[in-house]
Design an enzyme around this catalytic site. Structure first.
Site, PDB file in Angstrom:
ATOM      1  N   THR A 134       0.816  -1.213   0.000  1.00  0.00           N
ATOM      2  CA  THR A 134       0.000   0.000   0.000  1.00  0.00           C
ATOM      3  C   THR A 134       0.851   1.265   0.000  1.00  0.00           C
ATOM      4  O   THR A 134       1.992   1.253   0.476  1.00  0.00           O
ATOM      5  CB  THR A 134      -0.898  -0.005   1.263  1.00  0.00           C
ATOM      6  OG1 THR A 134      -1.547   1.254   1.383  1.00  0.00           O
ATOM      7  CG2 THR A 134      -0.094  -0.243   2.538  1.00  0.00           C
ATOM      8  N   ASP A 135       0.251   2.361  -0.472  1.00  0.00           N
ATOM      9  CA  ASP A 135       0.954   3.648  -0.409  1.00  0.00           C
ATOM     10  C   ASP A 135       1.049   4.178   1.025  1.00  0.00           C
ATOM     11  O   ASP A 135       1.803   5.108   1.297  1.00  0.00           O
ATOM     12  CB  ASP A 135       0.277   4.690  -1.323  1.00  0.00           C
ATOM     13  CG  ASP A 135      -1.173   4.991  -0.967  1.00  0.00           C
ATOM     14  OD1 ASP A 135      -1.715   4.357  -0.035  1.00  0.00           O
ATOM     15  OD2 ASP A 135      -1.773   5.873  -1.618  1.00  0.00           O
ATOM     16  N   GLU A 136       0.246   3.588   1.954  1.00  0.00           N
ATOM     17  CA  GLU A 136       0.226   4.111   3.327  1.00  0.00           C
ATOM     18  C   GLU A 136       1.570   3.935   4.033  1.00  0.00           C
ATOM     19  O   GLU A 136       1.822   4.588   5.048  1.00  0.00           O
ATOM     20  CB  GLU A 136      -0.892   3.453   4.142  1.00  0.00           C
ATOM     21  CG  GLU A 136      -2.251   3.694   3.527  1.00  0.00           C
ATOM     22  CD  GLU A 136      -3.416   3.600   4.500  1.00  0.00           C
ATOM     23  OE1 GLU A 136      -3.173   3.482   5.717  1.00  0.00           O
ATOM     24  OE2 GLU A 136      -4.562   3.642   4.037  1.00  0.00           O
ATOM     25  N   TYR A 159      -1.910  -0.430  11.004  1.00  0.00           N
ATOM     26  CA  TYR A 159      -2.039  -1.091   9.700  1.00  0.00           C
ATOM     27  C   TYR A 159      -0.830  -0.781   8.821  1.00  0.00           C
ATOM     28  O   TYR A 159      -0.165  -1.688   8.301  1.00  0.00           O
ATOM     29  CB  TYR A 159      -3.339  -0.645   8.996  1.00  0.00           C
ATOM     30  CG  TYR A 159      -3.357  -0.972   7.516  1.00  0.00           C
ATOM     31  CD1 TYR A 159      -3.462  -2.292   7.072  1.00  0.00           C
ATOM     32  CD2 TYR A 159      -3.250   0.037   6.545  1.00  0.00           C
ATOM     33  CE1 TYR A 159      -3.450  -2.596   5.710  1.00  0.00           C
ATOM     34  CE2 TYR A 159      -3.242  -0.257   5.190  1.00  0.00           C
ATOM     35  CZ  TYR A 159      -3.345  -1.571   4.778  1.00  0.00           C
ATOM     36  OH  TYR A 159      -3.324  -1.878   3.438  1.00  0.00           O
ATOM     37  N   LYS A 163       2.157  -3.233   7.336  1.00  0.00           N
ATOM     38  CA  LYS A 163       2.454  -3.405   5.905  1.00  0.00           C
ATOM     39  C   LYS A 163       3.904  -3.002   5.604  1.00  0.00           C
ATOM     40  O   LYS A 163       4.590  -3.661   4.824  1.00  0.00           O
ATOM     41  CB  LYS A 163       1.485  -2.578   5.044  1.00  0.00           C
ATOM     42  CG  LYS A 163       0.047  -3.061   5.030  1.00  0.00           C
ATOM     43  CD  LYS A 163      -0.171  -4.451   4.455  1.00  0.00           C
ATOM     44  CE  LYS A 163       0.020  -4.530   2.964  1.00  0.00           C
ATOM     45  NZ  LYS A 163      -0.406  -5.853   2.417  1.00  0.00           N
TER      46      LYS A 163
HETATM   47  P1  NAD Z   1      -9.741  -7.223   2.070  1.00  0.00           P
HETATM   48  O1  NAD Z   1      -9.778  -6.948   3.527  1.00  0.00           O
HETATM   49  O2  NAD Z   1     -10.951  -6.935   1.237  1.00  0.00           O
HETATM   50  O3  NAD Z   1      -9.363  -8.754   1.802  1.00  0.00           O
HETATM   51  C1  NAD Z   1      -8.366  -9.416   2.523  1.00  0.00           C
HETATM   52  C2  NAD Z   1      -8.510 -10.907   2.276  1.00  0.00           C
HETATM   53  O4  NAD Z   1      -7.474 -11.578   3.014  1.00  0.00           O
HETATM   54  C3  NAD Z   1      -9.842 -11.487   2.759  1.00  0.00           C
HETATM   55  O5  NAD Z   1     -10.368 -12.345   1.787  1.00  0.00           O
HETATM   56  C4  NAD Z   1      -9.471 -12.231   4.022  1.00  0.00           C
HETATM   57  O6  NAD Z   1     -10.317 -13.330   4.298  1.00  0.00           O
HETATM   58  C5  NAD Z   1      -8.054 -12.674   3.722  1.00  0.00           C
HETATM   59  N1  NAD Z   1      -7.272 -12.907   4.945  1.00  0.00           N
HETATM   60  C6  NAD Z   1      -7.177 -12.079   6.013  1.00  0.00           C
HETATM   61  N2  NAD Z   1      -6.408 -12.648   6.975  1.00  0.00           N
HETATM   62  C7  NAD Z   1      -5.989 -13.843   6.474  1.00  0.00           C
HETATM   63  C8  NAD Z   1      -5.180 -14.886   6.989  1.00  0.00           C
HETATM   64  N3  NAD Z   1      -4.649 -14.817   8.228  1.00  0.00           N
HETATM   65  N4  NAD Z   1      -4.954 -15.970   6.219  1.00  0.00           N
HETATM   66  C9  NAD Z   1      -5.501 -16.068   4.970  1.00  0.00           C
HETATM   67  N5  NAD Z   1      -6.312 -15.116   4.453  1.00  0.00           N
HETATM   68  C10 NAD Z   1      -6.550 -14.018   5.191  1.00  0.00           C
HETATM   69  O7  NAD Z   1      -8.476  -6.443   1.527  1.00  0.00           O
HETATM   70  P2  NAD Z   1      -8.244  -5.690   0.137  1.00  0.00           P
HETATM   71  O8  NAD Z   1      -8.738  -4.304   0.260  1.00  0.00           O
HETATM   72  O9  NAD Z   1      -8.721  -6.548  -0.961  1.00  0.00           O
HETATM   73  O10 NAD Z   1      -6.649  -5.615   0.137  1.00  0.00           O
HETATM   74  C11 NAD Z   1      -5.881  -6.695  -0.410  1.00  0.00           C
HETATM   75  C12 NAD Z   1      -4.408  -6.356  -0.292  1.00  0.00           C
HETATM   76  O11 NAD Z   1      -4.138  -5.164  -1.009  1.00  0.00           O
HETATM   77  C13 NAD Z   1      -3.938  -6.104   1.136  1.00  0.00           C
HETATM   78  O12 NAD Z   1      -2.651  -6.645   1.273  1.00  0.00           O
HETATM   79  C14 NAD Z   1      -3.910  -4.590   1.256  1.00  0.00           C
HETATM   80  O13 NAD Z   1      -2.939  -4.178   2.190  1.00  0.00           O
HETATM   81  C15 NAD Z   1      -3.529  -4.199  -0.152  1.00  0.00           C
HETATM   82  N6  NAD Z   1      -4.007  -2.875  -0.609  1.00  0.00           N
HETATM   83  C16 NAD Z   1      -5.320  -2.528  -0.491  1.00  0.00           C
HETATM   84  C17 NAD Z   1      -5.753  -1.300  -1.005  1.00  0.00           C
HETATM   85  C18 NAD Z   1      -7.203  -0.878  -0.940  1.00  0.00           C
HETATM   86  O14 NAD Z   1      -7.525   0.257  -1.316  1.00  0.00           O
HETATM   87  N7  NAD Z   1      -8.122  -1.720  -0.511  1.00  0.00           N
HETATM   88  C19 NAD Z   1      -4.834  -0.433  -1.593  1.00  0.00           C
HETATM   89  C20 NAD Z   1      -3.488  -0.817  -1.664  1.00  0.00           C
HETATM   90  C21 NAD Z   1      -3.090  -2.052  -1.195  1.00  0.00           C
HETATM   91  O1  DAU Z   2      -4.180   3.997   0.479  1.00  0.00           O
HETATM   92  C1  DAU Z   2      -4.399   2.616   0.375  1.00  0.00           C
HETATM   93  C2  DAU Z   2      -5.253   2.161   1.541  1.00  0.00           C
HETATM   94  O2  DAU Z   2      -6.573   2.626   1.299  1.00  0.00           O
HETATM   95  C3  DAU Z   2      -5.231   0.650   1.716  1.00  0.00           C
HETATM   96  O3  DAU Z   2      -3.945   0.231   2.025  1.00  0.00           O
HETATM   97  C4  DAU Z   2      -6.202   0.225   2.834  1.00  0.00           C
HETATM   98  O4  DAU Z   2      -6.251  -1.184   2.935  1.00  0.00           O
HETATM   99  C5  DAU Z   2      -7.587   0.758   2.490  1.00  0.00           C
HETATM  100  O5  DAU Z   2      -8.495   0.448   3.526  1.00  0.00           O
HETATM  101  C6  DAU Z   2      -7.538   2.273   2.273  1.00  0.00           C
HETATM  102  O6  DAU Z   2      -7.242   2.960   3.509  1.00  0.00           O
HETATM  103  P1  DAU Z   2      -7.976   4.328   3.914  1.00  0.00           P
HETATM  104  O7  DAU Z   2      -7.901   4.470   5.380  1.00  0.00           O
HETATM  105  O8  DAU Z   2      -7.512   5.448   3.069  1.00  0.00           O
HETATM  106  O9  DAU Z   2      -9.477   3.954   3.444  1.00  0.00           O
HETATM  107  P2  DAU Z   2     -10.901   4.199   4.152  1.00  0.00           P
HETATM  108  O10 DAU Z   2     -11.956   3.864   3.149  1.00  0.00           O
HETATM  109  O11 DAU Z   2     -10.996   3.572   5.490  1.00  0.00           O
HETATM  110  O12 DAU Z   2     -10.899   5.791   4.360  1.00  0.00           O
HETATM  111  C7  DAU Z   2     -10.762   6.668   3.261  1.00  0.00           C
HETATM  112  C8  DAU Z   2     -10.777   8.083   3.812  1.00  0.00           C
HETATM  113  O13 DAU Z   2     -12.077   8.360   4.332  1.00  0.00           O
HETATM  114  C9  DAU Z   2      -9.823   8.280   4.980  1.00  0.00           C
HETATM  115  O14 DAU Z   2      -9.306   9.611   4.919  1.00  0.00           O
HETATM  116  C10 DAU Z   2     -10.710   8.140   6.211  1.00  0.00           C
HETATM  117  C11 DAU Z   2     -12.039   8.655   5.730  1.00  0.00           C
HETATM  118  N1  DAU Z   2     -13.244   8.032   6.310  1.00  0.00           N
HETATM  119  C12 DAU Z   2     -13.313   6.673   6.327  1.00  0.00           C
HETATM  120  C13 DAU Z   2     -14.423   6.041   6.841  1.00  0.00           C
HETATM  121  C14 DAU Z   2     -14.513   4.531   6.880  1.00  0.00           C
HETATM  122  C15 DAU Z   2     -14.277   8.819   6.773  1.00  0.00           C
HETATM  123  O15 DAU Z   2     -14.221  10.069   6.728  1.00  0.00           O
HETATM  124  N2  DAU Z   2     -15.394   8.194   7.273  1.00  0.00           N
HETATM  125  C16 DAU Z   2     -15.501   6.830   7.342  1.00  0.00           C
HETATM  126  O16 DAU Z   2     -16.549   6.310   7.831  1.00  0.00           O
END
Ligand code: NAD
Ligand code: DAU
Length: 351
Positions: A134-136, A159, A163
């Site tokens: 992730t970019d975080e 988190y 990562k």
């Molecule tokens: P998600 O939470 O939707 O899915 C995570 C999956 O991992 C689920 O299917 C869950 O059951 C599985 N999992 C969790 N713990 C596990 C374990 N101990 N063993 C096996 N499986 C397990 O997550 P996502 O948003 O699809 O993110 C996927 C990946 O991409 C993550 O590594 C996250 O850090 C990264 N990522 C997410 C975003 C985003 O915007 N969502 C952006 C950048 C990177």
């Molecule tokens: O940047 C990549 C990341 O983006 C991934 O690595 C994470 O897995 C993914 O969950 C996401 O993280 P964020 O914290 O940016 O996403 P989230 O949807 O939780 O929040 C987006 C923005 O909105 C953040 O600034 C927090 C804000 N927010 C979030 C929620 C859930 C609110 O204002 N209200 C809310 O209820």
């Protein structure tokens, strides 16, 4: 080739599994997922009967199980997405994030290292360990600037710290053991099958049900949004072409302040639900800010565009409209993931 994809039942993982199963019928795709609250096999019903697809329920934290699985299956490559992914949950339960995101990743690295030791590969992506990050990990930006691949790590939430730690382990295994490792760091994804605890799907669900839309702080935080299928395409390109040990940033060049994004979403929802303009925006409620809330993320993906020819495909408003359409057409999915009904159903099938 047999490719292991971890976390394939989650949001991004399900899009990656779908892409690989349909695009590469010559490869066997094994989806390993624990099926936590965020993982759901209903995300994959369209491809679950494909001849080149197999699901394994399991926990990456369980080293013995992981070692056994790698010995039995002899995977040729790994694309690792399984993780605890929600920042707010990491604030209330950091240890879970250390276990899954750090220990789980190290368990996979050890198992891969052990079965690939001494093997010579025939292609750049054979015996490859692709870590999806992730970019975080880069921390937060001020008003200007972009995260580059060379930006120093500066994570602020449990988190992002977990990562960042997993990224360091992956790089260490490349440096120390010459593991064919690749990492990508992506910005915020949006699209179908996104668990409704994250900003966009939570807001869609709440607007649909006339519930308040919680905006943390003043809504001034900025995120760089990318269509999830564009992320899956980037993973495909990087997996097949990146040099061992390399890193790529992936992003949408699409920065939005949370409050502006929510106003656009409210406008779209009013249209789709045939409500008078301004109805959904009345649900906006400012709430206490997230602890350690990063102000701004923005990705420079020029390396990926220049070297591997990838670019985002979808304009944001179009993608947001498609996302809203998907959620409104998939009410059953939304109800079953929020109630936990899918989890109960699949737990019974796989226990
Ligand atoms: P998600 O939470 O939707 O899915 C995570 C999956 O991992 C689920 O299917 C869950 O059951 C599985 N999992 C969790 N713990 C596990 C374990 N101990 N063993 C096996 N499986 C397990 O997550 P996502 O948003 O699809 O993110 C996927 C990946 O991409 C993550 O590594 C996250 O850090 C990264 N990522 C997410 C975003 C985003 O915007 N969502 C952006 C950048 C990177
Ligand atoms: O940047 C990549 C990341 O983006 C991934 O690595 C994470 O897995 C993914 O969950 C996401 O993280 P964020 O914290 O940016 O996403 P989230 O949807 O939780 O929040 C987006 C923005 O909105 C953040 O600034 C927090 C804000 N927010 C979030 C929620 C859930 C609110 O204002 N209200 C809310 O209820």
């Amino acid at each position: 080739m047999k490719i292991l994809i971890t976390g394939g039942a989650g949001f991004i993982g399900s899009h990656v599994v779908r892409l690989f199963v349909t695009k590469y019928p010559q490869h066997t795709i094994v989806n390993l997922d624990k099926l936590t609250y965020a993982g759901n096999l209903a995300n994959l019903t369209d491809i679950e009967h494909s001849a080149n697809y197999k699901f394994v329920k399991g926990d990456i934290v369980d080293a013995e199980f992981i070692n056994q699985l790698f010995q039995t299956e002899q995977f040729d490559s790994v694309i690792h997405l399984a993780a605890e992914s929600h920042v707010d949950r990491s604030i209330t339960n950091p240890t879970e994030f250390v276990l899954t995101n750090v220990i789980g990743t190290v368990n996979l690295l050890n198992a891969a290292k052990s079965i690939w030791a001494g093997k010579t590969s025939n292609s750049i992506f054979e015996n490859r360990f692709y870590h999806v990050s992730t970019d975080e990990v880069y921390g937060t930006l001020g008003d200007t600037g972009l995260f580059e691949e060379t930006t120093s790590y500066d994570p602020h939430s449990p988190y992002s710290a977990s990562k960042a730690s997993s990224d360091h382990f992956v790089r260490a295994y490349f440096d120390t053991y010459k593991l064919n490792a690749v990492i990508s760091n992506c910005s915020n994804n949006y699209g179908s099958h996104h668990f409704p605890e994250k900003l966009i799907p939570l807001s869609i669900n709440n607007i649909k049900n006339n519930l308040s839309i919680p905006i943390y702080g003043k809504g001034e935080n900025v995120r760089d949004w990318l269509w999830v299928e564009d992320h899956a395409r980037a993973i495909d390109v990087i997996f097949h072409n990146a040099q061992a040990g390399s890193t790529y940033n992936i992003g949408g060049h699409n920065e939005w302040k949370n409050i502006d994004l929510i106003h656009l979403l409210c406008k779209i929802m009013d249209e789709k639900l045939n409500r008078a303009e301004g109805t959904s925006a009345k649900l906006i409620t400012y709430v206490t800010d997230r602890a350690g809330h990063d102000l701004r993320y923005a990705i420079d993906s020029s390396k990926l565009q220049r070297e591997l020819g990838w670019k985002p495909s979808l304009q944001f408003e179009e993608g947001l409209r498609k996302t809203v359409d998907w959620y409104l057409a998939n009410e059953e999915w939304l109800n079953n993931v929020t109630s936990g009904a899918y989890k109960d159903y699949y737990d019974k099938q796989y226990n």
